[in-house]
Design a protein around this motif. Structure first.
Motif, PDB file in Angstrom:
ATOM      1  N   LEU A  84       0.827  -1.207   0.000  1.00 55.53           N
ATOM      2  CA  LEU A  84       0.000   0.000   0.000  1.00 55.53           C
ATOM      3  C   LEU A  84       0.861   1.257   0.000  1.00 55.53           C
ATOM      4  N   ARG A  85       0.343   2.285  -0.669  1.00 55.84           N
ATOM      5  CA  ARG A  85       0.946   3.615  -0.588  1.00 55.84           C
ATOM      6  C   ARG A  85      -0.100   4.555  -0.003  1.00 55.84           C
ATOM      7  N   ALA A  86       0.264   5.225   1.087  1.00 55.33           N
ATOM      8  CA  ALA A  86      -0.658   6.126   1.780  1.00 55.33           C
ATOM      9  C   ALA A  86      -0.464   7.553   1.274  1.00 55.33           C
ATOM     10  N   TYR A  88      -1.806  11.640   0.791  1.00 61.03           N
ATOM     11  CA  TYR A  88      -2.482  12.698   1.552  1.00 61.03           C
ATOM     12  C   TYR A  88      -2.296  12.533   3.063  1.00 61.03           C
ATOM     13  N   ASP A  89      -1.090  12.091   3.471  1.00 53.50           N
ATOM     14  CA  ASP A  89      -0.765  11.919   4.894  1.00 53.50           C
ATOM     15  C   ASP A  89      -1.781  11.018   5.596  1.00 53.50           C
ATOM     16  N   SER A  90      -2.168   9.947   4.920  1.00 53.21           N
ATOM     17  CA  SER A  90      -3.182   9.036   5.471  1.00 53.21           C
ATOM     18  C   SER A  90      -2.568   7.852   6.199  1.00 53.21           C
ATOM     19  N   GLN A  91      -1.233   7.862   6.401  1.00 58.91           N
ATOM     20  CA  GLN A  91      -0.606   6.709   7.045  1.00 58.91           C
ATOM     21  C   GLN A  91      -1.059   6.518   8.490  1.00 58.91           C
ATOM     22  N   ILE A  92      -1.308   7.614   9.196  1.00 59.27           N
ATOM     23  CA  ILE A  92      -1.802   7.483  10.575  1.00 59.27           C
ATOM     24  C   ILE A  92      -3.212   6.892  10.569  1.00 59.27           C
ATOM     25  N   ALA A  93      -4.056   7.375   9.647  1.00 61.73           N
ATOM     26  CA  ALA A  93      -5.411   6.832   9.524  1.00 61.73           C
ATOM     27  C   ALA A  93      -5.373   5.367   9.125  1.00 61.73           C
ATOM     28  N   ILE A 198     -11.216  -2.309   0.920  1.00 72.55           N
ATOM     29  CA  ILE A 198     -10.106  -1.635   1.606  1.00 72.55           C
ATOM     30  C   ILE A 198      -9.938  -0.220   1.076  1.00 72.55           C
ATOM     31  N   LEU A 199     -10.022  -0.061  -0.248  1.00 71.32           N
ATOM     32  CA  LEU A 199      -9.900   1.280  -0.829  1.00 71.32           C
ATOM     33  C   LEU A 199     -11.053   2.167  -0.388  1.00 71.32           C
ATOM     34  N   ALA A 200     -12.265   1.624  -0.382  1.00 73.26           N
ATOM     35  CA  ALA A 200     -13.437   2.412   0.017  1.00 73.26           C
ATOM     36  C   ALA A 200     -13.364   2.835   1.473  1.00 73.26           C
ATOM     37  N   LEU A 201     -12.714   2.025   2.291  1.00 71.25           N
ATOM     38  CA  LEU A 201     -12.585   2.332   3.713  1.00 71.25           C
ATOM     39  C   LEU A 201     -11.905   3.682   3.935  1.00 71.25           C
ATOM     40  N   PHE A 202     -10.993   4.051   3.012  1.00 74.88           N
ATOM     41  CA  PHE A 202     -10.258   5.317   3.152  1.00 74.88           C
ATOM     42  C   PHE A 202     -10.786   6.399   2.216  1.00 74.88           C
ATOM     43  N   ASN A 203     -11.214   5.999   1.034  1.00 69.35           N
ATOM     44  CA  ASN A 203     -11.724   6.996   0.090  1.00 69.35           C
ATOM     45  C   ASN A 203     -13.016   7.636   0.576  1.00 69.35           C
ATOM     46  N   ASN A 204     -13.718   6.982   1.493  1.00 72.56           N
ATOM     47  CA  ASN A 204     -14.955   7.538   2.035  1.00 72.56           C
ATOM     48  C   ASN A 204     -14.724   8.369   3.291  1.00 72.56           C
ATOM     49  N   ASP A 205     -13.481   8.438   3.759  1.00 70.45           N
ATOM     50  CA  ASP A 205     -13.163   9.278   4.914  1.00 70.45           C
ATOM     51  C   ASP A 205     -13.261  10.747   4.494  1.00 70.45           C
ATOM     52  N   GLU A 206     -14.100  11.517   5.175  1.00 73.17           N
ATOM     53  CA  GLU A 206     -14.393  12.889   4.754  1.00 73.17           C
ATOM     54  C   GLU A 206     -13.159  13.785   4.754  1.00 73.17           C
ATOM     55  N   THR A 207     -12.325  13.670   5.788  1.00 73.63           N
ATOM     56  CA  THR A 207     -11.122  14.513   5.866  1.00 73.63           C
ATOM     57  C   THR A 207     -10.161  14.194   4.733  1.00 73.63           C
ATOM     58  N   ASN A 293      -2.408  10.223 -11.815  1.00 71.69           N
ATOM     59  CA  ASN A 293      -2.542   8.770 -11.700  1.00 71.69           C
ATOM     60  C   ASN A 293      -2.052   8.279 -10.333  1.00 71.69           C
ATOM     61  N   LYS A 294      -0.953   8.862  -9.860  1.00 70.74           N
ATOM     62  CA  LYS A 294      -0.343   8.429  -8.604  1.00 70.74           C
ATOM     63  C   LYS A 294      -1.210   8.755  -7.391  1.00 70.74           C
ATOM     64  N   TYR A 295      -1.906   9.893  -7.450  1.00 69.69           N
ATOM     65  CA  TYR A 295      -2.695  10.348  -6.306  1.00 69.69           C
ATOM     66  C   TYR A 295      -4.198  10.219  -6.550  1.00 69.69           C
ATOM     67  N   ASP A 296      -4.574   9.283  -7.422  1.00 70.44           N
ATOM     68  CA  ASP A 296      -5.990   9.112  -7.745  1.00 70.44           C
ATOM     69  C   ASP A 296      -6.777   8.555  -6.566  1.00 70.44           C
ATOM     70  N   ASP A 297      -6.104   7.779  -5.696  1.00 68.50           N
ATOM     71  CA  ASP A 297      -6.763   7.209  -4.512  1.00 68.50           C
ATOM     72  C   ASP A 297      -6.018   7.631  -3.255  1.00 68.50           C
ATOM     73  N   VAL A 298      -6.753   7.653  -2.143  1.00 68.50           N
ATOM     74  CA  VAL A 298      -6.127   7.970  -0.858  1.00 68.50           C
ATOM     75  C   VAL A 298      -5.131   6.866  -0.488  1.00 68.50           C
ATOM     76  N   ILE A 299      -5.552   5.628  -0.674  1.00 68.22           N
ATOM     77  CA  ILE A 299      -4.681   4.470  -0.480  1.00 68.22           C
ATOM     78  C   ILE A 299      -4.530   3.766  -1.831  1.00 68.22           C
ATOM     79  N   VAL A 300      -3.304   3.623  -2.284  1.00 69.19           N
ATOM     80  CA  VAL A 300      -3.036   2.965  -3.569  1.00 69.19           C
ATOM     81  C   VAL A 300      -2.549   1.546  -3.289  1.00 69.19           C
ATOM     82  N   MET A 301      -3.177   0.586  -3.955  1.00 70.10           N
ATOM     83  CA  MET A 301      -2.760  -0.812  -3.831  1.00 70.10           C
ATOM     84  C   MET A 301      -1.856  -1.141  -5.018  1.00 70.10           C
ATOM     85  N   TYR A 302      -0.587  -1.400  -4.742  1.00 61.85           N
ATOM     86  CA  TYR A 302       0.353  -1.729  -5.808  1.00 61.85           C
ATOM     87  C   TYR A 302       0.080  -3.117  -6.400  1.00 61.85           C
ATOM     88  N   ASN A 303      -0.524  -3.967  -5.620  1.00 58.69           N
ATOM     89  CA  ASN A 303      -0.948  -5.268  -6.127  1.00 58.69           C
ATOM     90  C   ASN A 303      -2.228  -5.664  -5.409  1.00 58.69           C
TER      91      ASN A 303
END
Length: 357
Positions: A84-86, A88-93, A198-207, A293-303
């Motif tokens: 995973l790549r976090a 927008y500083d989402s690593q703490i989340a 897993i992606l929706a879990l973070f992409n739906n976070d309002e902040t 492309n790199k920042y299209d998702d809050v959490i990027v799944m490389y695989n």
């Protein structure tokens, strides 16, 4: 009487100093040699003890192995991994969500776990654990280091080297963007729907969603601006081309609205400047496209997670090995306890004998 008048107290002190150092190293060498010698004899004593009681120890080993065939297997686990790549500083989340998932799994709260991941509670009941660990890979970190420098003044370049950048990230996990997520389940089919969840879990976070929208909006505006500048440059080049063709046909004619002469185009709009500016803009468009492309998702799944989980197997987890080893250890502990008890009896007898005398 001193037969060597050239000797003096300073020379004698130096000789004694080096002799003292030599003796110190000699004592250290002897101590190390004695330590290894004692360790060697200790290993021999252990081997002799095992040889003395090998019949009992072998019996314990076989007994444990026999028992293992009558004991039911523990729950078989399966796993899947994703890098995973976090953004927008989402690593703490990310870590907080993983801890929340594990907490619900430990409490066997499949209803709330299903709601959190948006999966049926029956599927949530098959989840065993989420394990997350940081990844420090130079291939990924160098790209982030370059992005980091582009936001800073050129003066910063000489003060923050890549090794310092990486050391700071390793010392503070909250700065790290790359994480390996291992999901353990009780059935191999439990991974089917987890990728999107897993992606929706973070992409739906309002902040985090707000940060993403602001950044992507700024990138889109930058891209539109680059495309408009590119169109203007192409239009300008067409005008210059037409003017230069006309000048070639009739050198006596001049241009009314563009600063040119019969031998060259003058000013900042000269053709070589336009080519240079066009190249710069094309490069920027490429960079922006990569970032979109790199920042299209809050959490990027490389695989993605596997469709079917991989069976977890390890030697200690094998029940036959575990029970055979357990039988061996139990017999060994009993033998040590028996010898220690005999030692206590001998010690007690000696103490009584010395008391009578």
């Amino acid at each position: 009487m001193n037969t060597n008048p050239h000797n003096n107290p300073e020379e004698i002190d130096i000789i004694q100093f080096f002799l003292a150092i030599g003796n110190m190293f000699k004592r250290m060498g002897n101590s190390i040699a004695n330590l290894f010698k004692r360790l060697f004899y200790l290993i021999l004593d252990i081997l002799l003890y095992l040889k003395k009681h090998y019949v009992y120890l072998t019996a314990g080993l076989i007994l444990g192995l026999i028992v293992s065939f009558f004991v039911a297997d523990k729950q078989q686990l399966y796993y899947g991994k994703t890098l995973l790549r976090a953004n927008y500083d989402s690593q703490i989340a990310l870590n907080e969500k993983v801890n929340l998932v594990n907490d619900l799994i430990q409490k066997n709260d499949t209803i709330n776990l299903g709601r959190l991941l948006d999966i049926p509670s029956e599927q949530a009941a098959k989840l065993f654990a989420f394990v997350i660990e940081p990844v420090y890979n130079d291939v990924y970190l160098i790209d982030d280091y370059e992005d980091f420098l582009t936001l800073k003044d050129t003066v910063v370049y000489k003060f923050i080297k890549y090794k310092d950048y990486k050391a700071n990230i390793k010392s503070n996990e909250s700065l790290n963007k790359y994480w390996l997520l291992t999901i353990k389940t009780t059935t191999p089919e439990a991974f089917n729907q987890l990728n999107n969840k897993i992606l929706a879990l973070f992409n739906n976070d309002e902040t985090l969603k707000k940060r993403k929208e602001n950044y992507l909006t700024a990138l889109s505006l930058r891209q539109k601006k680059d495309i408009k500048s590119l169109q203007d440059i192409d239009s300008m080049r067409q005008i210059f081309n037409k003017v230069m063709i006309d000048l070639a046909k009739n050198k006596s004619n001049g241009a009314a609205n563009i600063v040119v002469s019969s031998d060259r185009v003058r000013g900042p709009e000269a053709s070589y400047n336009l080519f240079f500016e066009r190249k710069k803009i094309l490069k920027d468009i490429e960079v922006v496209s990569q970032k979109l492309n790199k920042y299209d998702d809050v959490i990027v799944m490389y695989n993605t997670l596997p469709q079917m989980g991989i069976k977890m197997e390890h030697l200690i987890g094998n029940k036959h090995v575990k029970y055979a080893l357990g039988g061996f250890i139990i017999i060994l502990v009993l033998l040590i306890f028996k010898d220690f008890n005999m030692y206590l009896k001998v010690y007690e007898q000696r103490k009584k004998a010395s008391g009578k005398s």
